[in-house]
Design a protein around this motif. Structure first.
Motif, short mmCIF file in Angstrom:
data_model
loop_
_atom_site.label_atom_id
_atom_site.label_comp_id
_atom_site.label_asym_id
_atom_site.label_seq_id
_atom_site.Cartn_x
_atom_site.Cartn_y
_atom_site.Cartn_z
N ARG A 1 0.84 -1.21 0.00
CA ARG A 1 0.00 0.00 0.00
C ARG A 1 0.87 1.25 0.00
NH1 ARG A 1 -3.16 -2.86 3.81
NH2 ARG A 1 -2.30 -1.61 5.48
N ALA A 2 1.92 1.25 0.80
CA ALA A 2 2.80 2.42 0.89
C ALA A 2 3.53 2.66 -0.43
CB ALA A 2 3.79 2.25 2.04
N PHE A 3 3.95 1.59 -1.10
CA PHE A 3 4.62 1.75 -2.40
C PHE A 3 3.66 2.38 -3.41
CE2 PHE A 3 8.30 -0.27 -0.89
CZ PHE A 3 9.26 -0.34 -1.89
N VAL A 4 2.41 1.96 -3.40
CA VAL A 4 1.43 2.55 -4.31
C VAL A 4 1.20 4.01 -3.95
CG1 VAL A 4 -1.00 2.49 -5.04
CG2 VAL A 4 0.30 0.35 -4.85
N LYS A 5 0.98 4.28 -2.68
CA LYS A 5 0.70 5.64 -2.22
C LYS A 5 1.82 6.61 -2.58
CE LYS A 5 -0.08 8.42 1.90
NZ LYS A 5 -0.15 8.41 3.37
N HIS A 6 3.07 6.17 -2.41
CA HIS A 6 4.22 7.05 -2.64
C HIS A 6 4.77 6.96 -4.07
CE1 HIS A 6 4.82 8.60 1.44
NE2 HIS A 6 4.28 7.46 1.81
N ASP A 7 4.06 6.23 -4.93
CA ASP A 7 4.52 6.07 -6.31
C ASP A 7 6.00 5.65 -6.32
OD1 ASP A 7 4.10 6.05 -9.05
OD2 ASP A 7 4.71 8.15 -9.30
N ALA A 8 6.29 4.61 -5.54
CA ALA A 8 7.67 4.18 -5.32
C ALA A 8 8.14 3.20 -6.39
CB ALA A 8 7.80 3.55 -3.93
N ALA B 1 16.16 7.34 7.85
CA ALA B 1 16.19 7.14 6.40
C ALA B 1 17.56 6.66 5.93
CB ALA B 1 15.78 8.41 5.68
N ALA B 2 18.62 7.10 6.58
CA ALA B 2 19.96 6.65 6.20
C ALA B 2 20.11 5.15 6.42
CB ALA B 2 21.03 7.42 6.99
N ASP B 3 19.52 4.63 7.51
CA ASP B 3 19.54 3.19 7.75
C ASP B 3 18.77 2.45 6.64
OD1 ASP B 3 21.03 3.23 10.07
OD2 ASP B 3 19.29 3.12 11.40
N ILE B 4 17.65 2.99 6.24
CA ILE B 4 16.86 2.36 5.17
C ILE B 4 17.70 2.32 3.89
CG2 ILE B 4 14.86 2.61 3.65
CD1 ILE B 4 13.38 3.84 6.09
N ARG B 5 18.29 3.45 3.52
CA ARG B 5 19.10 3.48 2.30
C ARG B 5 20.24 2.47 2.37
NH1 ARG B 5 17.61 8.83 2.60
NH2 ARG B 5 19.41 9.46 3.81
N GLU B 6 20.91 2.39 3.49
CA GLU B 6 22.04 1.46 3.64
C GLU B 6 21.57 0.01 3.56
OE1 GLU B 6 25.67 -0.30 4.16
OE2 GLU B 6 25.27 1.82 3.74
N ARG B 7 20.51 -0.32 4.26
CA ARG B 7 20.07 -1.71 4.34
C ARG B 7 19.28 -2.16 3.10
NH1 ARG B 7 21.67 -3.25 9.30
NH2 ARG B 7 21.74 -1.67 10.91
N ALA C 1 13.91 5.66 -8.50
CA ALA C 1 12.78 6.00 -7.64
C ALA C 1 13.15 5.91 -6.16
CB ALA C 1 11.60 5.08 -7.95
N TYR C 2 14.42 6.02 -5.84
CA TYR C 2 14.90 5.78 -4.48
C TYR C 2 14.24 6.66 -3.42
CZ TYR C 2 18.51 2.87 -6.55
OH TYR C 2 19.17 1.89 -7.23
N SER C 3 14.06 7.94 -3.68
CA SER C 3 13.47 8.80 -2.64
C SER C 3 12.04 8.36 -2.33
CB SER C 3 13.52 10.27 -3.06
OG SER C 3 12.78 10.47 -4.25
N ASN C 4 11.30 7.95 -3.33
CA ASN C 4 9.93 7.48 -3.10
C ASN C 4 9.93 6.12 -2.39
OD1 ASN C 4 9.66 9.71 -4.73
ND2 ASN C 4 8.14 8.82 -6.06
N ILE C 5 10.90 5.28 -2.72
CA ILE C 5 11.02 3.98 -2.07
C ILE C 5 11.30 4.18 -0.58
CG2 ILE C 5 12.48 1.91 -1.90
CD1 ILE C 5 12.76 2.10 -5.02
N VAL C 6 12.22 5.05 -0.26
CA VAL C 6 12.55 5.31 1.15
C VAL C 6 11.34 5.88 1.88
CG1 VAL C 6 13.97 6.72 2.70
CG2 VAL C 6 15.03 5.56 0.75
#
Length: 169
Positions: free
Chosen positions: A99-106, A132-138, A148-153
Motif C-alpha cells: 500500500r505504501a509503495f502505491v501511495k508514494h509512487d515508489a 532514512a539513512a539506515d533504510i538506504r544502507e540496508r 525512484a529511491y526517494s519514493n522507495i525510502v
C-alpha cells in the motif's frame, strides 16, 4: 519417485510452505529457487535481473528473511517457508508495504518493485532501522534503474510501523 536424466542426476523431493500453502515437489539439484518459481510454478512476480545476486530484483522471504532467489538452490527450500510478492497480500488486502509503495509512487517501470517490497518487508522484520539513512544502507542491495529511491525510502518509512507491529507482538 525420482526421474533420471541423461547426465545421471536425479530429481529431489522437497516440501515447503509457499505463500502460506504446503507444497511438495521434485526438483533437480541445480535448479534455483528463482527458476523454480518462474519456470515451474508460474509465479512470475519475482523477477530475474542479473542472475548473480547483485541487483535484488529476485528478493524473496525465506523464513521471513530476505534472500536472493537466484542464489538459493530450490533443494535448500526443503522444510522452510518461502514468501514471494504474490504471498504478501492477505484476504484480498494489500500488505502495508505494498500500500505504501502505491501511495508514494515508489516505482516507475516496476521491474524491481517486487524485490524492493519483499526486501523492505524483511527489513522491517529485522527491526534495526533508526532513520532514512539506515533504510538506504540496508536496502542498498536492491537496485532501481529508474531512480525512484526517494519514493522507495518514503514508502518504507511510512510502512515500517505497521510492518513491525505485524512481526512483533
Amino acid at each position: 519417485m525420482s526421474e533420471t536424466i541423461t547426465d545421471g542426476s536425479q530429481r529431489r523431493a522437497i516440501s515447503l510452505s509457499l505463500n502460506g500453502s504446503p507444497l511438495n515437489i521434485e526438483v533437480y539439484p541445480w535448479i534455483t529457487a528463482l527458476d523454480l518459481l518462474r519456470e515451474e510454478l508460474d509465479l512470475i512476480g519475482t523477477k530475474k535481473g542479473c542472475d548473480h545476486g547483485q541487483c535484488g530484483a529476485c528478493t524473496v522471504l525465506l523464513d521471513g528473511r530476505r534472500v536472493n532467489a537466484c542464489l538459493t538452490l530450490a533443494v535448500m527450500l526443503d522444510g522452510h517457508e518461502l514468501t514471494t510478492i504474490e504471498g504478501l497480500a492477505q484476504n484480498g488486502e494489500l500488505h502495508p508495504m505494498q500500500r505504501a509503495f502505491v501511495k508514494h509512487d515508489a516505482f516507475q517501470c516496476g521491474y524491481c518493485t517486487p524485490g524492493q517490497i519483499c526486501s523492505a518487508v524483511g527489513l522491517a522484520a529485522e527491526g534495526r532501522i533508526d532513520d532514512a539513512a539506515d533504510i538506504r544502507e540496508r536496502m542498498s542491495g536492491n537496485l532501481c534503474r529508474c531512480g525512484a529511491y526517494s519514493n522507495i525510502v518514503a514508502a518504507i518509512e511510512e510502512a515500517l510501523p505497521a510492518c513491525e507491529k505485524a512481526v512483533r507482538p
